[in-house]
Design an enzyme around this catalytic site. Structure first.
Site, short mmCIF file in Angstrom:
data_model
loop_
_atom_site.label_atom_id
_atom_site.label_comp_id
_atom_site.label_asym_id
_atom_site.label_seq_id
_atom_site.Cartn_x
_atom_site.Cartn_y
_atom_site.Cartn_z
N SER A 36 2.39 -0.91 -3.75
CA SER A 36 2.45 -1.69 -2.51
C SER A 36 1.45 -2.82 -2.61
CB SER A 36 2.09 -0.80 -1.32
OG SER A 36 1.89 -1.55 -0.14
N TYR A 58 -3.04 5.47 2.60
CA TYR A 58 -1.94 4.78 1.92
C TYR A 58 -2.49 3.76 0.92
CZ TYR A 58 2.58 2.40 1.38
OH TYR A 58 3.74 1.86 0.88
#
Length: 277
Positions: free
Chosen positions: A133, A146
């Protein structure tokens, strides 16, 4: 084995499902895995991929997934490590359960699958793509777990490349920014509700300072993944590649000088607003 064979985790929706479709279009045999049989069946019907219900957080499931793939197709050439979850919270707010869930799914699960697949990938001189990401490259507020686990996935790919590159394996990571997926649509829907706009306007706001001025489609990310798995990327190894429309190139301190930004009320209130057409 006749042709290339890939496993795609998180293959029922979003980037995973798009990766299955792109790879199938390019002649790959594809095994999609996930925890929901109904969504996997939909991808299988649409693409011709082979569905396997399996939980990436289970070492036993990942071993079974690899064994079933090799039994079905005779070998294994590629992995797309796409399964991932988000649990919001800063480091001080995250519960132990949410932290553990993200580590287990986003980082330990890919390790389980890589470990199980490596003997077969060595034989085929295969390739691995971890779907990390933009949050692996730049910290995003409020999603500490995350951020950390996706950064860990990118480093896992580099470690695999360093250790197994001499045996012919390539391992790379892609780092998508905002991408139109089911999960992103849900997050944007919640954001839109909070600020009183519709979802499309929320996407426009979230990507207002991205050079490409829009989110990616899942197919655009899938195309990058398929390229990294292909022989066209034969000398790309240990790379961490943003697929973010230029997002991480933007210097935050320069945003105040953007002509679209209007200086707003004093500190403590909204500092600025951006107009979008």
């Amino acid at each position: 084995m006749t042709g290339n064979v890939a496993i795609v985790t998180g293959g029922g929706t979003g980037i995973g499902a798009a990766s299955a479709a792109v790879l199938r279009d390019q002649g790959w045999e594809v095994v999609v895995c996930g925890r929901r049989q109904d969504v996997l069946a939909g991808v299988a019907d649409a693409t011709g991929a082979h569905p396997v219900v399996a939980d990436v957080a289970s070492a036993e499931d990942m071993e079974r997934l690899v064994a079933e793939t090799v039994e079905q197709f005779g070998g294994l050439n590629g992995l797309v490590l796409n399964a991932g979850i988000v649990r919001p919270g800063s480091a001080g707010d995250l519960s132990t359960e949410d932290w553990d869930a993200m580590v287990r799914t986003n980082l330990t699960g890919p390790f389980f699958l890589v470990r199980a697949a490596l003997p077969h990938l060595v034989k085929s001189e295969g390739a691995i793509v971890g779907v990390a990401s933009a949050a692996a490259l730049r910290a995003t507020a409020g999603i500490a777990g995350y951020d950390a686990t996706k950064a860990g996935l990118a480093m896992l790919m580099q470690s695999v490349a360093v250790d197994y590159g001499p045996l012919g394996i390539r391992a790379n990571a892609v780092c998508p920014g905002w991408t139109r997926t089911e999960m992103a649509d849900m997050e944007m829907g919640e954001f839109a509700e909070q600020i009183g706009v519709d979802r499309e306007e929320a996407y426009s706001l979230a990507t207002a300072f991205v050079p490409s001025r829009r989110p990616a489609t899942s197919t655009e990310v899938a195309n990058a993944i398929a390229w990294l798995l292909s022989s066209q990327a034969s000398y790309i190894n240990a790379a961490t590649i943003p697929v973010d429309g230029g997002l991480i190139a933007v210097e935050p301190g320069a945003i105040a000088f953007d002509p679209r930004v209007r200086i707003g009320p004093p500190a403590g209130e909204a500092l600025s607003t951006a107009s979008h057409s």
